[in-house]
Motif scaffolding. Structure first.
Motif, PDB file in Angstrom:
ATOM      1  N   GLY A 111       0.688  -1.889  -0.073  1.00 24.08           N
ATOM      2  CA  GLY A 111       0.162   0.284  -0.254  1.00 24.08           C
ATOM      3  C   GLY A 111       0.869   1.076  -0.098  1.00 24.08           C
ATOM      4  N   LEU A 112       1.857   1.233   1.286  1.00 23.33           N
ATOM      5  CA  LEU A 112       2.731   2.771   0.356  1.00 23.33           C
ATOM      6  C   LEU A 112       3.573   2.481  -0.493  1.00 23.33           C
ATOM      7  N   ALA A 113       4.015   1.327  -1.134  1.00 19.18           N
ATOM      8  CA  ALA A 113       4.615   1.701  -2.440  1.00 19.18           C
ATOM      9  C   ALA A 113       3.926   2.252  -3.511  1.00 19.18           C
ATOM     10  N   ALA A 114       2.428   1.567  -3.476  1.00 17.84           N
ATOM     11  CA  ALA A 114       1.387   2.226  -4.039  1.00 17.84           C
ATOM     12  C   ALA A 114       1.106   3.889  -4.150  1.00 17.84           C
ATOM     13  N   ALA A 115       1.291   3.927  -3.007  1.00 21.16           N
ATOM     14  CA  ALA A 115       0.624   5.266  -2.408  1.00 21.16           C
ATOM     15  C   ALA A 115       1.505   6.763  -2.875  1.00 21.16           C
ATOM     16  N   LEU A 116       3.120   5.995  -2.622  1.00 22.08           N
ATOM     17  CA  LEU A 116       4.312   6.968  -2.435  1.00 22.08           C
ATOM     18  C   LEU A 116       4.460   7.126  -4.006  1.00 22.08           C
ATOM     19  N   PRO A 117       4.399   6.979  -5.092  1.00 26.39           N
ATOM     20  CA  PRO A 117       5.384   7.937  -5.916  1.00 26.39           C
ATOM     21  C   PRO A 117       3.707   9.398  -5.921  1.00 26.39           C
ATOM     22  N   PHE A 118       2.676   8.805  -5.425  1.00 29.04           N
ATOM     23  CA  PHE A 118       1.496  10.051  -5.344  1.00 29.04           C
ATOM     24  C   PHE A 118       2.400  11.196  -3.659  1.00 29.04           C
ATOM     25  N   VAL A 119       2.703  10.109  -2.593  1.00 31.20           N
ATOM     26  CA  VAL A 119       3.234  11.531  -2.038  1.00 31.20           C
ATOM     27  C   VAL A 119       4.335  12.151  -2.227  1.00 31.20           C
ATOM     28  N   GLY A 120       4.824  11.318  -3.416  1.00 34.10           N
ATOM     29  CA  GLY A 120       6.528  12.497  -3.487  1.00 34.10           C
ATOM     30  C   GLY A 120       5.921  13.587  -4.550  1.00 34.10           C
ATOM     31  N   ARG A 121       5.209  13.423  -5.509  1.00 32.01           N
ATOM     32  CA  ARG A 121       4.512  14.494  -6.132  1.00 32.01           C
ATOM     33  C   ARG A 121       4.417  15.339  -5.131  1.00 32.01           C
ATOM     34  N   PHE A 122       3.484  15.647  -3.959  1.00 35.35           N
ATOM     35  CA  PHE A 122       2.314  16.196  -3.827  1.00 35.35           C
ATOM     36  C   PHE A 122       3.705  16.854  -2.542  1.00 35.35           C
ATOM     37  N   LEU A 123       4.179  16.151  -2.503  1.00 33.94           N
ATOM     38  CA  LEU A 123       5.922  16.657  -1.252  1.00 33.94           C
ATOM     39  C   LEU A 123       6.016  18.146  -2.454  1.00 33.94           C
ATOM     40  N   ASP A 124       6.412  17.246  -3.272  1.00 35.76           N
ATOM     41  CA  ASP A 124       7.115  18.338  -4.402  1.00 35.76           C
ATOM     42  C   ASP A 124       6.695  19.431  -5.033  1.00 35.76           C
ATOM     43  N   ARG A 125       4.988  19.247  -5.112  1.00 36.33           N
ATOM     44  CA  ARG A 125       4.391  20.506  -4.966  1.00 36.33           C
ATOM     45  C   ARG A 125       3.853  20.984  -4.583  1.00 36.33           C
ATOM     46  N   PHE A 126       3.582  20.326  -3.379  1.00 37.26           N
ATOM     47  CA  PHE A 126       2.653  21.275  -1.898  1.00 37.26           C
ATOM     48  C   PHE A 126       3.619  21.638  -0.340  1.00 37.26           C
ATOM     49  N   GLY A 127       4.233  20.765  -0.971  1.00 40.68           N
ATOM     50  CA  GLY A 127       5.407  20.562   0.652  1.00 40.68           C
ATOM     51  C   GLY A 127       4.867  20.132   1.894  1.00 40.68           C
ATOM     52  N   VAL A 128       6.192  19.969   2.848  1.00 43.39           N
ATOM     53  CA  VAL A 128       6.047  18.663   3.682  1.00 43.39           C
ATOM     54  C   VAL A 128       4.705  19.033   4.502  1.00 43.39           C
ATOM     55  N   LYS A 129       4.655  20.307   5.080  1.00 46.79           N
ATOM     56  CA  LYS A 129       3.300  20.394   5.539  1.00 46.79           C
ATOM     57  C   LYS A 129       1.938  20.238   5.269  1.00 46.79           C
TER      58      LYS A 129
END
Length: 411
Positions: free
Chosen positions: A72-90
């Motif tokens: 589940g984490l492996a499937a979600a992480l590519p999206f999370v990585g893009r969100f981090l680059d676009r919207f930030g950690v907070k």
């Protein structure tokens, strides 16, 4: 040759100034890494015997929880990585932490069958992806350059501290109040980053959104996946994830099978965390001063020796094996984030590191499950221990064949 060039402002700043300015980010990231999704791997070992007792599940079946949460984490992480680059950690933390807490509460209150147990672990892996080490490494990479190695080591030490503290804590909680209470305690701990994020001095979301990422140094996602360095890192950390995570959830049941008291077994298992806590800041400090691969490879080989010692010497070697595996695990997480930042650069770091981390999580998911079913089929952990040692040896060889990144970037 390196493709990650840091900004002139970062390079001009004194190394000590990085810690002076960014210590709130470092504390937030260290605690967040320790109580996020990765902590589930540390507490599962203490839950195996109680779950077997109540439901009659096999160890292979119970360790499917690691598999489904990691997938589940492996499937979600590519999206999370893009969100981090676009919207930030907070913004990622403020959404993901409450969702992960809810998943812990569901595990405590609604688990009634193997299907519901595994379903809630899968949900935790998907919804809690933003609480993984990828998020907190991203926060540190944005703030540290010259002391990036030791900063990442300190954050990774948060994971080690979880391995040191959580097994005995959960052992006591389970002995006193049962296994369901362990998940409620985990939910309380997991909520901490939601409070700390407001004091962490992270890059404001408005500033993240204003950045034109095409002007940042480093590789684009499309270019990186065409390069040998990216695929080599994926293979290396798949192997290391499988090998080093193979025995962590099985350490406690292995010792209990050998006649060790369950609470004492949990305390012995915490030595994995002790080795990690000790190793990670030291390893990070060494990464800032020496070529990182040459620092890490001997530690992986020592961890391979630890697996063989557990096979040859039995439970008597458990303390030494736990320390060696902990040190190897410390080098693994440090090296993964450090090499990703140096080879890929900041331009698409969140997306690229999340992909490497996803592959690592897939390996770390299949290793414990394979070990559980191997035990169910043979009555011993011989095959998983030998395989783990071999995998670490192969990973060390691949690391040594990677091209060197420039020494000028290691500052």
């Amino acid at each position: 040759m390196t493709h990650a060039v840091t900004s002139d402002v970062q390079k001009a700043a004194p190394a000590t100034g990085e810690f002076r300015r960014s210590w709130p980010t470092l504390i937030f990231s260290t605690i967040g890494a320790g109580v996020g999704l990765s902590s589930l791997g540390y507490i599962l070992g203490t839950l195996v015997v109680p779950l077997q007792t109540e439901f009659g599940w096999g160890r292979g079946e119970i360790n499917l929880a690691s598999l489904v949460s990691s997938l589940g984490l492996a499937a979600a992480l590519p999206f999370v990585g893009r969100f981090l680059d676009r919207f930030g950690v907070k913004r990622v933390v403020m959404v993901s932490v409450p969702l992960f807490v809810i998943a812990m509460i569901l595990l405590s209150t609604l688990t009634s069958s193997l299907a519901t147990f595994l379903s809630f672990y899968a949900v935790a892996g998907i919804l809690g992806a933003g609480t993984s080490a990828v998020t907190y490494s991203k926060a540190v990479v944005e703030k540290f350059d010259r002391r990036r190695g030791i900063a990442l080591g300190i954050v990774a030490g948060g994971l080690g501290a979880a391995g040191l503290v959580l097994p005995p804590l959960m052992g006591v909680v389970i002995a006193d109040s049962g296994w369901r209470a362990a998940y409620l305690v985990m939910a309380l701990l997991a909520a901490l980053p939601f409070v700390l994020v407001f004091f962490a001095r992270l890059t404001p979301p408005s500033a993240v959104a204003a950045v034109d990422r095409s002007t940042l140094p480093g590789l684009t996602l499309r270019l990186a996946i065409r390069r040998r360095e990216f695929w080599s890192l994926c293979v290396v950390f798949f192997l290391l994830g499988w090998a080093l995570l193979t025995m962590i959830p099985h350490f406690v049941p292995l010792l209990i099978d050998s006649g060790v008291d369950p609470v004492q077994a949990a305390f012995l298992s915490s030595l994995v965390g002790a080795g990690t806590v000790i190793a990670r800041p030291v390893i990070g400090w060494l990464f800032d001063r020496f070529y990182a691969t040459y620092v890490a490879v001997p530690l992986f080989l020592a961890a391979a020796l630890g697996c063989l010692l557990l096979l040859w010497a039995g439970p008597g070697a458990a303390p030494l094996t736990a320390l060696l595996i902990g040190i190897g695990f410390g080098a693994e997480i440090d090296l993964m984030s450090y090499l990703s930042s140096r080879y890929f650069g900041p331009r698409a770091f969140g997306a690229l590191y999340s992909l490497v981390y996803s592959v690592f999580m897939i390996g770390s998911a299949f290793g414990p499950v394979f070990a559980g079913f191997a035990f169910d089929g043979t009555g011993s952990y011989t095959i998983p221990l030998i395989l783990a040692a071999v995998m670490m040896g192969v990973a060390a060889v691949i690391l040594l064949t990677l091209p060197r990144f420039s020494r000028a970037d290691v500052r």
